[in-house]
Design a protein around this motif. Structure first.
Motif, PDB file in Angstrom:
ATOM      1  N   VAL A 183       0.854  -1.194   0.000  1.00 53.47           N
ATOM      2  CA  VAL A 183       0.000   0.000   0.000  1.00 53.47           C
ATOM      3  C   VAL A 183       0.892   1.247   0.000  1.00 53.47           C
ATOM      4  N   PHE A 184       1.912   1.217   0.840  1.00 52.28           N
ATOM      5  CA  PHE A 184       2.838   2.344   0.962  1.00 52.28           C
ATOM      6  C   PHE A 184       3.521   2.636  -0.380  1.00 52.28           C
TER       7      PHE A 184
ATOM      8  N   MET B 204       1.023   3.863  -3.140  1.00 52.21           N
ATOM      9  CA  MET B 204       0.624   5.251  -2.894  1.00 52.21           C
ATOM     10  C   MET B 204       1.779   6.209  -3.130  1.00 52.21           C
ATOM     11  N   LEU B 205       2.987   5.770  -2.755  1.00 49.31           N
ATOM     12  CA  LEU B 205       4.156   6.646  -2.933  1.00 49.31           C
ATOM     13  C   LEU B 205       4.283   7.065  -4.397  1.00 49.31           C
TER      14      LEU B 205
ATOM     15  N   HIS C   9       0.768   8.920  -5.670  1.00 47.22           N
ATOM     16  CA  HIS C   9       0.567  10.271  -5.133  1.00 47.22           C
ATOM     17  C   HIS C   9       1.733  11.197  -5.480  1.00 47.22           C
ATOM     18  N   THR C  10       2.734  10.646  -6.180  1.00 46.17           N
ATOM     19  CA  THR C  10       3.842  11.492  -6.615  1.00 46.17           C
ATOM     20  C   THR C  10       3.697  11.854  -8.086  1.00 46.17           C
TER      21      THR C  10
ATOM     22  N   VAL D 178      -0.201  13.292  -9.300  1.00 45.86           N
ATOM     23  CA  VAL D 178      -0.772  14.548  -8.786  1.00 45.86           C
ATOM     24  C   VAL D 178       0.046  15.723  -9.327  1.00 45.86           C
ATOM     25  N   GLU D 179      -0.552  16.910  -9.275  1.00 45.24           N
ATOM     26  CA  GLU D 179       0.165  18.086  -9.773  1.00 45.24           C
ATOM     27  C   GLU D 179       1.402  18.333  -8.925  1.00 45.24           C
ATOM     28  N   PRO D 180       2.513  18.824  -9.445  1.00 47.90           N
ATOM     29  CA  PRO D 180       2.683  19.398 -10.783  1.00 47.90           C
ATOM     30  C   PRO D 180       2.948  18.392 -11.900  1.00 47.90           C
ATOM     31  N   TRP D 181       3.249  17.122 -11.571  1.00 45.17           N
ATOM     32  CA  TRP D 181       3.578  16.202 -12.658  1.00 45.17           C
ATOM     33  C   TRP D 181       2.330  15.641 -13.324  1.00 45.17           C
TER      34      TRP D 181
ATOM     35  N   SER E 272     -10.455  12.464 -12.170  1.00 46.13           N
ATOM     36  CA  SER E 272      -9.119  12.815 -11.681  1.00 46.13           C
ATOM     37  C   SER E 272      -9.111  13.311 -10.239  1.00 46.13           C
TER      38      SER E 272
ATOM     39  N   TYR F  45      -9.793  12.725  -6.019  1.00 50.24           N
ATOM     40  CA  TYR F  45      -9.396  11.607  -5.153  1.00 50.24           C
ATOM     41  C   TYR F  45     -10.634  11.039  -4.479  1.00 50.24           C
TER      42      TYR F  45
ATOM     43  N   ILE G  43       1.577   6.846   4.753  1.00 51.17           N
ATOM     44  CA  ILE G  43       0.314   6.702   3.997  1.00 51.17           C
ATOM     45  C   ILE G  43      -0.668   7.793   4.429  1.00 51.17           C
TER      46      ILE G  43
ATOM     47  N   LYS H  98       0.480  11.285   3.125  1.00 47.68           N
ATOM     48  CA  LYS H  98       0.233  11.373   1.669  1.00 47.68           C
ATOM     49  C   LYS H  98      -1.234  11.655   1.397  1.00 47.68           C
TER      50      LYS H  98
ATOM     51  N   GLU I  77      -9.101  17.722  -3.085  1.00 47.19           N
ATOM     52  CA  GLU I  77     -10.515  17.682  -2.761  1.00 47.19           C
ATOM     53  C   GLU I  77     -10.985  18.933  -2.022  1.00 47.19           C
TER      54      GLU I  77
ATOM     55  N   ASP J 218       3.697  24.724  -8.271  1.00 50.07           N
ATOM     56  CA  ASP J 218       3.724  24.190  -9.633  1.00 50.07           C
ATOM     57  C   ASP J 218       5.143  23.800 -10.018  1.00 50.07           C
TER      58      ASP J 218
ATOM     59  N   PHE K 140       8.204  20.836  -5.387  1.00 44.86           N
ATOM     60  CA  PHE K 140       7.405  19.639  -5.135  1.00 44.86           C
ATOM     61  C   PHE K 140       8.272  18.530  -4.529  1.00 44.86           C
TER      62      PHE K 140
ATOM     63  N   LEU L 220       7.655  16.388  -1.218  1.00 41.91           N
ATOM     64  CA  LEU L 220       7.738  14.924  -1.150  1.00 41.91           C
ATOM     65  C   LEU L 220       8.612  14.482   0.017  1.00 41.91           C
TER      66      LEU L 220
ATOM     67  N   ARG M 232       6.709  15.059   3.242  1.00 40.47           N
ATOM     68  CA  ARG M 232       5.567  14.170   3.360  1.00 40.47           C
ATOM     69  C   ARG M 232       5.981  12.713   3.543  1.00 40.47           C
TER      70      ARG M 232
END
Lengths: 172, 107, 162
Positions: A47-48, A51-52, A55-56, A59-62, A71, A73, C38, C41, C50, C58, C63, C67, C70
């Motif tokens: 899961v970790f 998600m890593l 969620h990298t 998600v924005e900016p990439w 799009s 969550y 988790i 994140k 949300e 940006d 970012f 990371l 986080r």
């Protein structure tokens, strides 16, 4: 901005629910070869790691791709990450059962990566992943291989810690 | 300890209550070509708040906005959100909608 | 500026957690770390995507800083906190370690906002304080669960000090 690909409860949702249910039942039914804490650790690792990366790079900016119907969550997105848990559990489970050693590691990790890639391809076809924003799918293979190599290292560190604790009279 | 946790959550919930900022809701329906790149930077979380829903399928958009005709795609609807949705612009000209949204952002 | 500072903080935090005396074993500490990562994140994603109460930068280099915050610094700080919290028996020591860790988390938020890594939208440092306190409580909850699992399913009696 929210990109809406689909609004109905269809294959992508069923895929997540059925995979999660089937795999969880399999964890329950299969003979236990790990302690409860070890089992949790291998499950959480999946899961970790899932998600890593998601969620990298999603998600924005990439923002290279989207997951599920839109799009934003959603709860289903979260469940799709939980779905990685049983896979990493079974990766460690089969790894231990087959006593993988030496050069067989390369084959084991390649087979698992190809299996994961195949599942990802199915997931794209049923609308679980949307790579319209330009994510090249072949990038997933090195990601899977890195994650699985880390899981192998994690497995061995746990094993070494357990052995050293036993020798020093500390049961873990 | 428990009352303290409950108090913390109440404060958190109050903090998340809606505000009275000017809000625009935009629906973009894709035609033959993908146009989401053009709208990506126009959404705004600051005043005026601009929320954009980009639909890949016209059927899904019709479900969201059943009261509006969508014979031709791509089509863009821009609403101002007061007590209900009030249509500000409906256009099949993408450049016109982008100009309108840029104007909103800079005003 | 944000990335070098974050990397420096990350290295300090990693050295600290590596050499500190840990009450939980390796397995429990890694589970605690992964679950906290988790949670952070998900928290950041929900806040940005949300609730739209945060806006993340940006810029790609900023970012990367987010990371590191986080994925590494925040969860590791919680791991440090939990290990010290169950190590200390005296309540005043537990309170001091809580205040120090919350102070570190608040400073991290302050730097993130200062360097534009995140931007608060209808949000402020007080709400952030509540979130950081929740992190600590969640960390303790996970720790307690792991110790309970150990004593109930794995037949190990453990003095948790919780």
């Amino acid at each position: 901005m929210t990109v809406i690909y689909d609004t109905t409860f269809n294959w992508n949702e069923w895929f997540i629910i059925l995979t999660l249910l089937t795999m969880s039942v399999m964890i329950w039914v299969m003979p236990k070869i790990f302690s409860v804490t070890e089992g949790i650790a291998f499950f959480v690792f999946g899961v970790f790691a899932g998600m890593l990366f998601d969620h990298t790079i999603s998600v924005e900016p990439w923002d290279l791709y989207d997951v599920n119907d839109d799009s934003s969550y959603q709860v289903m997105d979260f469940l799709s990450y939980v779905m990685y848990g049983p896979f990493s559990y079974f990766f460690a489970y089969i790894y231990k059962r087959l006593h993988i050693q030496g050069f067989f590691h390369i084959g084991f990790i390649l087979v698992w990566s190809l299996f994961a890639f195949l599942l990802e391809w199915i997931a794209v076809k049923i609308g679980l992943f949307h790579f319209d924003k330009g994510y090249p799918m072949y990038w997933s293979i090195p990601i899977y291989m890195t994650t699985q190599s880390l899981l192998v290292i994690y497995y061995h560190v746990i094993r070494i810690q357990r052995l050293s604790n036993r020798q020093s009279g500390w049961n873990s | 300890m428990k009352p303290l946790i409950i108090l913390l959550f109440i404060i958190l919930l109050v903090s998340c209550s809606p505000t009275t900022e000017e809000r625009f809701y935009v629906v973009v329906v894709e035609g033959k070509e993908k146009i989401f790149d053009q709208f990506e930077d126009l959404a705004s979380v600051r005043n005026p708040i601009i929320e954009i829903d980009y639909f890949r399928k016209v059927e899904d958009a019709k479900e969201r906005l059943p009261e509006y005709e969508m014979e031709q795609t791509p089509v863009v609807f821009i609403f101002i959100m007061n007590e209900g949705k009030e249509l500000q612009l409906k256009t099949t000209d993408i450049d016109e909608s982008i100009r309108f949204l840029n104007q909103l952002k800079t005003s | 500026m944000a990335v070098p500072i974050t990397v420096v903080l990350m290295i300090i935090v990693l050295f600290f957690v590596f050499f500190m005396k840990k009450r939980l074993n390796f397995l429990q500490n890694t589970i605690l770390y992964m679950v906290m990562a988790i949670i952070t994140k998900n928290y950041f994603s929900i806040m940005v995507m949300e609730l739209k109460l945060y806006k993340n930068a940006d810029d790609s280099s900023l970012f990367i800083s987010l990371l590191i915050d986080r994925e590494i610094i925040i969860p590791i700080l919680i791991v440090i906190f939990v290990n010290y919290f169950i190590e200390f028996r005296a309540w005043y020591k537990k309170i001091v370690v809580s205040i120090i860790i919350i102070g570190c988390l608040q400073l991290l938020d302050f730097f993130s906002v200062l360097f534009g890594v995140i931007e608060f939208v209808r949000w402020n440092m007080f709400y952030e304080l509540l979130i950081n306190m929740s992190y600590l409580l969640i960390g303790l909850g996970i720790c307690k669960t792991l110790l309970a699992i150990r004593s109930h399913w794995e037949g190990q009696q453990y003095d948790s000090n919780l």
